[in-house]
Design a protein around this motif. Structure first.
Motif, PDB file in Angstrom:
ATOM      1  N   SER A 155       0.845  -1.196   0.000  1.00  0.00           N
ATOM      2  CA  SER A 155       0.000   0.000   0.000  1.00  0.00           C
ATOM      3  C   SER A 155       0.881   1.247   0.000  1.00  0.00           C
ATOM      4  N   THR A 156       0.492   2.256  -0.771  1.00  0.00           N
ATOM      5  CA  THR A 156       1.274   3.484  -0.869  1.00  0.00           C
ATOM      6  C   THR A 156       0.546   4.628  -0.182  1.00  0.00           C
ATOM      7  N   TYR A 157       1.197   5.166   0.843  1.00  0.00           N
ATOM      8  CA  TYR A 157       0.686   6.334   1.564  1.00  0.00           C
ATOM      9  C   TYR A 157       1.424   7.566   1.069  1.00  0.00           C
ATOM     10  N   TYR A 158       0.676   8.630   0.852  1.00  0.00           N
ATOM     11  CA  TYR A 158       1.250   9.930   0.502  1.00  0.00           C
ATOM     12  C   TYR A 158       1.169  10.811   1.742  1.00  0.00           C
ATOM     13  N   PHE A 159       2.305  11.353   2.159  1.00  0.00           N
ATOM     14  CA  PHE A 159       2.344  12.149   3.385  1.00  0.00           C
ATOM     15  C   PHE A 159       2.531  13.626   3.070  1.00  0.00           C
ATOM     16  N   VAL A 160       1.831  14.439   3.851  1.00  0.00           N
ATOM     17  CA  VAL A 160       2.032  15.878   3.882  1.00  0.00           C
ATOM     18  C   VAL A 160       2.462  16.157   5.319  1.00  0.00           C
ATOM     19  N   TYR A 161       3.766  16.243   5.493  1.00  0.00           N
ATOM     20  CA  TYR A 161       4.384  16.326   6.819  1.00  0.00           C
ATOM     21  C   TYR A 161       3.974  15.096   7.621  1.00  0.00           C
ATOM     22  N   GLU A 162       3.279  15.241   8.739  1.00  0.00           N
ATOM     23  CA  GLU A 162       2.984  14.060   9.563  1.00  0.00           C
ATOM     24  C   GLU A 162       1.647  13.404   9.236  1.00  0.00           C
ATOM     25  N   TYR A 163       0.882  13.956   8.301  1.00  0.00           N
ATOM     26  CA  TYR A 163      -0.413  13.381   7.922  1.00  0.00           C
ATOM     27  C   TYR A 163      -0.277  12.652   6.590  1.00  0.00           C
ATOM     28  N   GLY A 164      -0.785  11.420   6.561  1.00  0.00           N
ATOM     29  CA  GLY A 164      -0.721  10.632   5.340  1.00  0.00           C
ATOM     30  C   GLY A 164      -2.101  10.228   4.882  1.00  0.00           C
ATOM     31  N   TYR A 165      -2.203   9.907   3.608  1.00  0.00           N
ATOM     32  CA  TYR A 165      -3.475   9.411   3.089  1.00  0.00           C
ATOM     33  C   TYR A 165      -3.224   8.246   2.148  1.00  0.00           C
ATOM     34  N   LEU A 166      -4.166   7.335   2.161  1.00  0.00           N
ATOM     35  CA  LEU A 166      -4.126   6.132   1.335  1.00  0.00           C
ATOM     36  C   LEU A 166      -5.424   6.064   0.569  1.00  0.00           C
ATOM     37  N   GLU A 167      -5.335   5.925  -0.758  1.00  0.00           N
ATOM     38  CA  GLU A 167      -6.557   5.806  -1.550  1.00  0.00           C
ATOM     39  C   GLU A 167      -7.108   4.395  -1.405  1.00  0.00           C
ATOM     40  N   LEU A 168      -8.366   4.314  -1.009  1.00  0.00           N
ATOM     41  CA  LEU A 168      -9.069   3.040  -0.869  1.00  0.00           C
ATOM     42  C   LEU A 168      -9.982   2.857  -2.083  1.00  0.00           C
ATOM     43  N   ASP A 169     -10.858   1.894  -2.044  1.00  0.00           N
ATOM     44  CA  ASP A 169     -11.794   1.657  -3.135  1.00  0.00           C
ATOM     45  C   ASP A 169     -12.874   2.735  -3.195  1.00  0.00           C
ATOM     46  N   LYS A 170     -13.407   2.946  -4.387  1.00  0.00           N
ATOM     47  CA  LYS A 170     -14.571   3.802  -4.622  1.00  0.00           C
ATOM     48  C   LYS A 170     -14.397   5.221  -4.097  1.00  0.00           C
ATOM     49  N   ASP A 171     -13.250   5.833  -4.371  1.00  0.00           N
ATOM     50  CA  ASP A 171     -12.978   7.227  -4.007  1.00  0.00           C
ATOM     51  C   ASP A 171     -12.954   7.495  -2.502  1.00  0.00           C
ATOM     52  N   PHE A 172     -12.770   6.475  -1.706  1.00  0.00           N
ATOM     53  CA  PHE A 172     -12.589   6.665  -0.274  1.00  0.00           C
ATOM     54  C   PHE A 172     -11.097   6.782   0.032  1.00  0.00           C
ATOM     55  N   PHE A 173     -10.778   7.535   1.080  1.00  0.00           N
ATOM     56  CA  PHE A 173      -9.402   7.725   1.508  1.00  0.00           C
ATOM     57  C   PHE A 173      -9.292   7.482   3.002  1.00  0.00           C
ATOM     58  N   LEU A 174      -8.222   6.809   3.384  1.00  0.00           N
ATOM     59  CA  LEU A 174      -7.865   6.656   4.785  1.00  0.00           C
ATOM     60  C   LEU A 174      -6.831   7.734   5.094  1.00  0.00           C
ATOM     61  N   ILE A 175      -7.075   8.508   6.144  1.00  0.00           N
ATOM     62  CA  ILE A 175      -6.130   9.540   6.575  1.00  0.00           C
ATOM     63  C   ILE A 175      -5.539   9.089   7.902  1.00  0.00           C
ATOM     64  N   VAL A 176      -4.225   9.162   8.017  1.00  0.00           N
ATOM     65  CA  VAL A 176      -3.548   8.740   9.244  1.00  0.00           C
ATOM     66  C   VAL A 176      -2.615   9.852   9.723  1.00  0.00           C
ATOM     67  N   LYS A 177      -2.382   9.837  11.040  1.00  0.00           N
ATOM     68  CA  LYS A 177      -1.396  10.746  11.609  1.00  0.00           C
ATOM     69  C   LYS A 177      -0.238   9.911  12.112  1.00  0.00           C
ATOM     70  N   ASP A 178       0.966  10.272  11.703  1.00  0.00           N
ATOM     71  CA  ASP A 178       2.172   9.573  12.139  1.00  0.00           C
ATOM     72  C   ASP A 178       2.631  10.204  13.449  1.00  0.00           C
ATOM     73  N   ASN A 179       2.321   9.569  14.563  1.00  0.00           N
ATOM     74  CA  ASN A 179       2.684  10.107  15.865  1.00  0.00           C
ATOM     75  C   ASN A 179       4.165   9.944  16.184  1.00  0.00           C
ATOM     76  N   LYS A 180       4.848   9.113  15.419  1.00  0.00           N
ATOM     77  CA  LYS A 180       6.294   8.917  15.612  1.00  0.00           C
ATOM     78  C   LYS A 180       7.083   9.813  14.672  1.00  0.00           C
ATOM     79  N   SER A 181       6.406  10.746  14.072  1.00  0.00           N
ATOM     80  CA  SER A 181       7.021  11.579  13.028  1.00  0.00           C
ATOM     81  C   SER A 181       8.145  12.449  13.550  1.00  0.00           C
ATOM     82  N   LYS A 182       9.107  12.696  12.688  1.00  0.00           N
ATOM     83  CA  LYS A 182      10.220  13.579  13.016  1.00  0.00           C
ATOM     84  C   LYS A 182       9.791  15.034  13.005  1.00  0.00           C
TER      85      LYS A 182
END
Length: 119
Positions: free
Chosen positions: A90-117
């Motif tokens: 799976s490929t996540y695209y990050f904007v600083y500490e927030y990432g998003y993953l494209e799921l099926d049917k135009d849905f997106f999972l958004i995650v926060k990297d709490n271990k981020s630098k």
């Protein structure tokens, strides 16, 4: 006698001076660098806008949204700070500490990297 590169006035002082004052030196350099500065400034502003949108939509460590929500808020999918691929591919695209993953049917999972630098 040499003249100022900015205003054309005669230069007094050292023989290697290019400007008659700090004001002229700053004005000249601001003109020379304005195009690249504008590009960098606009890109950074767009990245900050993307980050703000992801932060707004991801109140916890994870959330889901749809493409239209991101687009309506002005999200630019072409601008991100890093890409991370999981072991499962799976490929996540990050904007600083927030990432998003494209799921099926135009849905997106958004995650926060709490271990981020970035924190």
């Amino acid at each position: 006698m040499k003249t100022c590169l900015e205003c054309g006035e005669p230069i007094l002082g050292r023989s290697d001076k290019k400007f008659c004052s700090d004001l002229c030196r700053n004005a000249y350099n601001n003109k020379v660098n304005s195009d690249s500065n504008n590009f960098v400034r606009n890109t950074n502003n767009a990245l900050r806008r993307n980050r703000k949108i992801l932060e707004e939509l991801c109140k916890d460590d994870k959330s889901k949204t749809v493409r239209n929500t991101l687009v309506d808020k002005g999200f630019d999918f072409n601008l991100f700070t890093s890409i991370r691929t999981t072991q499962k591919g799976s490929t996540y695209y990050f904007v600083y500490e927030y990432g998003y993953l494209e799921l099926d049917k135009d849905f997106f999972l958004i995650v926060k990297d709490n271990k981020s630098k970035y924190e």
